[in-house]
Scaffold this motif. Sequence first.
Motif, mmCIF file in Angstrom:
data_model
loop_
_atom_site.group_PDB
_atom_site.id
_atom_site.type_symbol
_atom_site.label_atom_id
_atom_site.label_comp_id
_atom_site.label_asym_id
_atom_site.label_seq_id
_atom_site.Cartn_x
_atom_site.Cartn_y
_atom_site.Cartn_z
ATOM 1 N N GLY A 1 48.757 17.813 56.730
ATOM 2 C CA GLY A 1 47.982 17.518 55.525
ATOM 3 C C GLY A 1 48.767 16.578 54.638
ATOM 4 N N GLY B 1 53.568 20.735 42.350
ATOM 5 C CA GLY B 1 52.445 20.394 43.229
ATOM 6 C C GLY B 1 51.134 20.820 42.597
ATOM 7 N N ALA B 2 50.049 20.200 43.088
ATOM 8 C CA ALA B 2 48.713 20.552 42.582
ATOM 9 C C ALA B 2 48.358 21.989 42.951
ATOM 10 N N LYS B 3 48.948 22.471 44.029
ATOM 11 C CA LYS B 3 48.716 23.867 44.435
ATOM 12 C C LYS B 3 49.161 24.811 43.312
ATOM 13 N N TRP C 1 39.132 23.852 50.786
ATOM 14 C CA TRP C 1 40.567 23.773 51.064
ATOM 15 C C TRP C 1 41.088 25.216 51.142
ATOM 16 N N TYR D 1 41.941 27.853 48.102
ATOM 17 C CA TYR D 1 41.092 28.255 46.960
ATOM 18 C C TYR D 1 40.722 29.747 46.980
ATOM 19 N N ASN E 1 38.945 17.821 51.105
ATOM 20 C CA ASN E 1 39.619 18.337 52.279
ATOM 21 C C ASN E 1 38.837 19.589 52.649
ATOM 22 N N ASP F 1 39.709 19.103 41.401
ATOM 23 C CA ASP F 1 40.893 18.782 42.215
ATOM 24 C C ASP F 1 40.723 17.364 42.770
ATOM 25 N N ILE G 1 43.112 15.284 44.045
ATOM 26 C CA ILE G 1 44.381 14.932 44.706
ATOM 27 C C ILE G 1 44.275 13.765 45.700
ATOM 28 N N TYR G 2 43.061 13.538 46.268
ATOM 29 C CA TYR G 2 42.904 12.425 47.237
ATOM 30 C C TYR G 2 42.282 11.194 46.583
ATOM 31 N N LYS H 1 49.719 13.321 48.110
ATOM 32 C CA LYS H 1 48.928 12.514 49.047
ATOM 33 C C LYS H 1 48.982 11.040 48.643
ATOM 34 N N ARG I 1 57.096 17.759 45.591
ATOM 35 C CA ARG I 1 56.354 18.741 44.809
ATOM 36 C C ARG I 1 56.118 18.284 43.366
ATOM 37 N N PHE I 2 55.114 17.452 43.204
ATOM 38 C CA PHE I 2 54.742 17.021 41.863
ATOM 39 C C PHE I 2 53.227 17.088 41.710
HETATM 40 C C1 PLP Z 1 42.338 19.696 48.337
HETATM 41 C C2 PLP Z 1 43.779 19.923 48.108
HETATM 42 N N1 PLP Z 1 44.194 20.314 46.884
HETATM 43 C C3 PLP Z 1 45.476 20.545 46.615
HETATM 44 C C4 PLP Z 1 46.443 20.391 47.595
HETATM 45 C C5 PLP Z 1 47.877 20.713 47.243
HETATM 46 O O1 PLP Z 1 48.638 19.614 47.017
HETATM 47 P P1 PLP Z 1 50.153 19.713 46.504
HETATM 48 O O2 PLP Z 1 50.992 19.262 47.643
HETATM 49 O O3 PLP Z 1 50.192 18.782 45.333
HETATM 50 O O4 PLP Z 1 50.440 21.111 46.103
HETATM 51 C C6 PLP Z 1 46.067 19.990 48.887
HETATM 52 C C7 PLP Z 1 47.081 19.881 49.950
HETATM 53 O O5 PLP Z 1 46.806 19.932 51.129
HETATM 54 C C8 PLP Z 1 44.707 19.742 49.145
HETATM 55 O O6 PLP Z 1 44.291 19.346 50.353
#
Ligand code: PLP
Length: 389
Positions: A37, A97-99, A123, A126, A173, A201, A203-204, A236, A244-245
Amino acid sequence: MLTKRSQVLEESITLAIASLANELKAKGEDIISFSAGEPDFDTPKAIKNAAIAAIEKGCGKYTAVPGIKEVLKAVQTKLKKDNALDYETSEVVVNVGAKHSLFQCIECLVEKDDEVIIPTPYWVSYPEMVKFAEGKPVFIEGLEKNGFKITAEQLQKAITPKTKVLMLNSPSNPIGSIYRKKELLEIAEILKNTNIVVLSDEIYEKLSYDNTEITAFASLNEDTLKRTVTINGLSKCGAMPGWRFGYMASKNKELISAVKRLQGQSTSNICSVIQYAAIPALTGECDQDIETMRQAFEKRRNVALEILEKIPNISFYKPEGAFYLFINIQKIEKDSMKFCKKLLEEEKVAVVPGVGFGMDGYFRISYATSEDLIKKGLERIAKFIKNYN
Ligand SMILES: Cc1ncc(COP(=O)(O)O)c(C=O)c1O
């Protein structure tokens, strides 16, 4: 001994498959992995240089919990420049990270029995985050031919007095579909008279193809600006997943304050070096690197589509963004885990079973790998499907 809360968490299926593929590769097996990913591109030079300069300067002290003022300013600039969004720096928090951004928002917003609407396929993390907060994931499935995007009508039907949050992910995703502005406006209209918070979200965001326009949900109008938490990061689109940002921005002062307190009592600030390194990626210095990467992904998507279109008994949505293809194998096998295990054992190709994204009878490939490997791996998949029994 363990809390009930910790036991509801499933292992991340994507991370598990990626690490199994790496293990087999390390043992010398000829594995082609479509499970990653993350971009296969190296982190842009300007980011590395900024990190080195920060280390040389001596940036090893704790920083403010939400982030140093320079990085908060850089996020503010990015959101204005790319998304026409006006946030104060006090409305931004940078996370691991966004996570981490998503996890903290859900921890602060969702409690027992609160409902969180999650478009499916989703994803992997969630529903796990919602369950950990003791909330209830409510799944809505859009039409496959429309990239599984949910409609305003479906959303209306899913809303109850307990609905607290709507998760939105565009480009998505595992499908790679992108909500158009009109579709987002229709969703926004349904939310108008509710207190539902949207976790958007994005991120992409920079990986969109065929000139498909990207719209930030918060940018639609005053109402969406108020109810949305804009979530993004550099894993991404900055080719820096391991650094990790991530970051979040919101007009909801109570939420921002709660997240700052949660982060302050758990991780504290994110790594100080990374905060400095992220600045060039946010302010536009790396735009050319990102564009080169985007063009490569678009080309690889086209290469993959050309091969996949010739394989009988499968179907898929043509992705407009991200770097995934979500393939329907219901005519061949409904048990996606069984299919993927067999594919790995017999043809040495690692893909992720759809069940991890809430949809059995599908698998996901990531085309964040070289064109040669895409061709070779998809040929193996074609052979596997032809002889499947
Ligand atoms: C849809 C989605 N959101 C968030 C993330 C998390 O990204 P990060 O690496 O910034 O934590 C991912 C990572 O695969 C993702 O696919």
